[in-house]
Write a protein that holds these residues in place. Structure first.
Motif, mmCIF file in Angstrom:
data_model
loop_
_atom_site.group_PDB
_atom_site.id
_atom_site.type_symbol
_atom_site.label_atom_id
_atom_site.label_comp_id
_atom_site.label_asym_id
_atom_site.label_seq_id
_atom_site.Cartn_x
_atom_site.Cartn_y
_atom_site.Cartn_z
ATOM 1 N N ALA A 294 0.608 -0.893 0.078
ATOM 2 C CA ALA A 294 -0.470 0.116 -0.210
ATOM 3 C C ALA A 294 0.717 1.407 0.202
ATOM 4 O O ALA A 294 2.195 0.824 0.610
ATOM 5 N N ASP A 295 0.244 2.617 -0.972
ATOM 6 C CA ASP A 295 1.319 3.928 -1.147
ATOM 7 C C ASP A 295 1.160 3.856 1.068
ATOM 8 O O ASP A 295 -0.641 4.299 1.186
ATOM 9 N N ASN A 296 1.628 4.261 1.641
ATOM 10 C CA ASN A 296 1.281 4.405 2.962
ATOM 11 C C ASN A 296 1.372 6.290 3.908
ATOM 12 O O ASN A 296 1.667 6.850 4.432
ATOM 13 N N ARG A 297 1.521 7.023 2.785
ATOM 14 C CA ARG A 297 2.151 8.447 2.761
ATOM 15 C C ARG A 297 0.428 9.074 3.621
ATOM 16 O O ARG A 297 -0.973 8.717 3.076
ATOM 17 N N ARG A 298 0.307 8.835 5.010
ATOM 18 C CA ARG A 298 -0.818 9.134 5.661
ATOM 19 C C ARG A 298 -1.284 10.100 5.505
ATOM 20 O O ARG A 298 -2.848 10.380 5.014
ATOM 21 N N ILE A 299 -0.382 11.880 5.224
ATOM 22 C CA ILE A 299 -1.801 13.538 5.167
ATOM 23 C C ILE A 299 -2.009 12.949 4.056
ATOM 24 O O ILE A 299 -3.112 13.286 3.513
ATOM 25 N N ILE A 300 -1.541 12.622 2.507
ATOM 26 C CA ILE A 300 -2.345 12.714 1.254
ATOM 27 C C ILE A 300 -3.522 11.584 1.074
ATOM 28 O O ILE A 300 -4.129 12.252 0.835
ATOM 29 N N PRO A 343 -2.818 18.345 13.609
ATOM 30 C CA PRO A 343 -3.647 18.143 13.351
ATOM 31 C C PRO A 343 -4.091 17.922 11.469
ATOM 32 O O PRO A 343 -5.226 17.177 11.434
ATOM 33 N N GLU A 344 -3.040 17.432 10.978
ATOM 34 C CA GLU A 344 -3.289 16.999 9.148
ATOM 35 C C GLU A 344 -3.407 15.257 9.660
ATOM 36 O O GLU A 344 -3.995 14.854 8.185
ATOM 37 N N ALA A 359 -7.124 0.056 6.877
ATOM 38 C CA ALA A 359 -7.206 -0.102 5.998
ATOM 39 C C ALA A 359 -8.154 0.883 4.810
ATOM 40 O O ALA A 359 -7.518 0.276 3.255
ATOM 41 N N LEU A 360 -9.005 1.436 5.303
ATOM 42 C CA LEU A 360 -9.839 2.026 3.712
ATOM 43 C C LEU A 360 -8.938 3.139 2.827
ATOM 44 O O LEU A 360 -8.641 4.045 2.609
ATOM 45 N N ARG A 361 -7.779 3.650 4.008
ATOM 46 C CA ARG A 361 -7.112 4.753 3.368
ATOM 47 C C ARG A 361 -6.135 3.624 2.687
ATOM 48 O O ARG A 361 -5.374 4.222 1.489
#
Length: 402
Positions: A294-300, A343-344, A359-361
């Motif tokens: 998975a692409d794990n870039r959280r903010i994006i 906060p982001e 998982a949804l992200r």
């Protein structure tokens, strides 16, 4: 109750010591006026009939250690949504004693806070687990308008509540448990995003997303149509599973339409005990679709998920819909909190509610359009995919399919 029953042991809990002092100790010193003897060092009021009120705080989960093994007849938690479910469960275990005195626990709170999810689950949604008796839990809603003395004597207080920002006003004035201050996805609405299941065989893409941990396996199955709408069709959650057992259970939930599973990147790390990665262990399970990092870039990822929840199509519906049978995601997604330092980003606490949203992200990031250069593969079936000359390292690479 301390006056009515002899030798009654009462515990009053607040999150911090300063809150405990301002909201309970000082008012009680004034009200009791030396009738009950107070010990500052022990934070205990002793009554002439042998009853006592102990006042405590739980600023962190480590603070539960001072209450483990203790026995109380009555426990009162003020602002219960400021405590975690672990703290609540520890206190609940202290409600006992070999006597005929009443055993009661009282909780007061507003929506919001780190404990919002478990309070809402028990008292609002009444979604009980196997070891919980519904008869033990009662919810008495109390809005400010029910307090006639306060309304008449301090109308300015009502105006202050009415002037609060939207989230706080909905929670504190209206008692809305679906929206609260600090909520990460205030865009989520049951009325907009939760729909009845339907046949998605017409959809152009079908995939799954997995967040694995020994404490919780969380899997979602997604599909999308030609208009770019995403549907969350079903979910799987299970705790205490090894990698092979998690793969076996996930495989049993998959059907022939599941093209691949995007999974948390840490599964690609090799285990010291076996020298194998989690992906290699799970991929040995027959029938499990290909696992893609998975692409794990959280903010994006969170931003894109917010766009899907907010944006409207021509039919004036959100581009992301959740089937009503996905009760776990419906409960956890609106319960996510903002991270205090960023906060982001979404907070990692309480950890119990983060698995399905993670998982949804992963799932929506596999769908997100990207201007970045990416390797694209077209394959007819799993055998073609793994026999491709370019696929030798594909299991270790995030792929977008076309």
């Amino acid at each position: 109750m301390a006056l009515r029953y002899s030798s009654l042991k009462i515990l009053i809990i607040r999150r911090t010591l300063s809150e405990l002092r301002e909201n309970h100790i000082l008012p009680m010193l004034s009200e009791l006026n030396n009738f009950a003897q107070y010990s500052e060092s022990k934070k205990i009021f002793d009554f002439p009939n042998g009853s006592r009120i102990t006042l405590g705080y739980m600023d962190s989960e480590r603070d539960v250690l001072r209450y483990q093994g203790q026995e109380y007849d009555v426990i009162a938690i003020d602002e219960a949504t400021q405590l975690t479910e672990y703290q609540f469960s520890t206190l609940k275990a202290c409600l006992r004693g070999a006597n005929d005195l009443p055993k009661r626990m009282y909780l007061t709170c507003n929506p919001g806070g780190v404990g919002h999810t478990w309070v809402k689950r028990l008292f609002i949604d009444r979604n009980f687990q196997a070891n919980e008796d519904p008869a033990d839990y009662s919810f008495i809603p109390a809005k400010v308008y029910d307090n006639e003395i306060l309304v008449n004597s301090d109308p300015e207080y009502i105006r202050q509540l009415e002037s609060l920002p939207h989230e706080l006003r909905e929670a504190w004035l209206c008692g809305n448990w679906d929206i609260f201050e600090g909520q990460f996805f205030s865009e989520f609405s049951r009325e907009i995003h939760v729909i009845k299941p339907f046949d998605t065989s017409y959809c152009t893409r079908h995939w799954a997303a997995m967040d694995y941990g020994f404490d919780m396996l969380a899997v979602l199955w997604l599909s999308s149509d030609s208009s770019g709408n995403i549907f969350i069709e079903r979910e799987l959650t299970h705790s205490g599973l090894t990698l092979s057992k998690a793969a076996e259970l996930t495989s049993s939930y998959c059907d022939g339409s599941t093209e691949y599973i995007v999974a948390s990147p840490d599964l690609w790390n090799r285990r010291q005990d076996s020298g194998l990665s989690g992906v290699e262990i799970m991929s040995s399970q027959y029938g499990l679709p290909p696992l893609i990092k998975a692409d794990n870039r959280r903010i994006i990822g969170w931003r894109y998920l917010r766009e899907l929840l907010s944006s409207k199509s021509d039919q004036q519906k959100s581009r992301l819909s959740v089937f009503e049978n996905c009760s776990g995601l419906i409960r956890c997604l609106p319960a996510l909190l903002h991270d205090r330092k960023n906060p982001e980003d979404a907070s990692g606490e309480p950890h119990s509610i983060t698995h399905l949203p993670e998982a949804l992200r992963y799932g929506v990031m596999a769908f997100m359009p990207s201007s970045e250069a990416s390797v694209k593969y077209t394959f007819k079936d799993t055998d073609d995919f793994f026999s491709s000359e370019k696929s030798s390292n594909s299991i270790n690479t995030f792929l977008r399919f076309s």
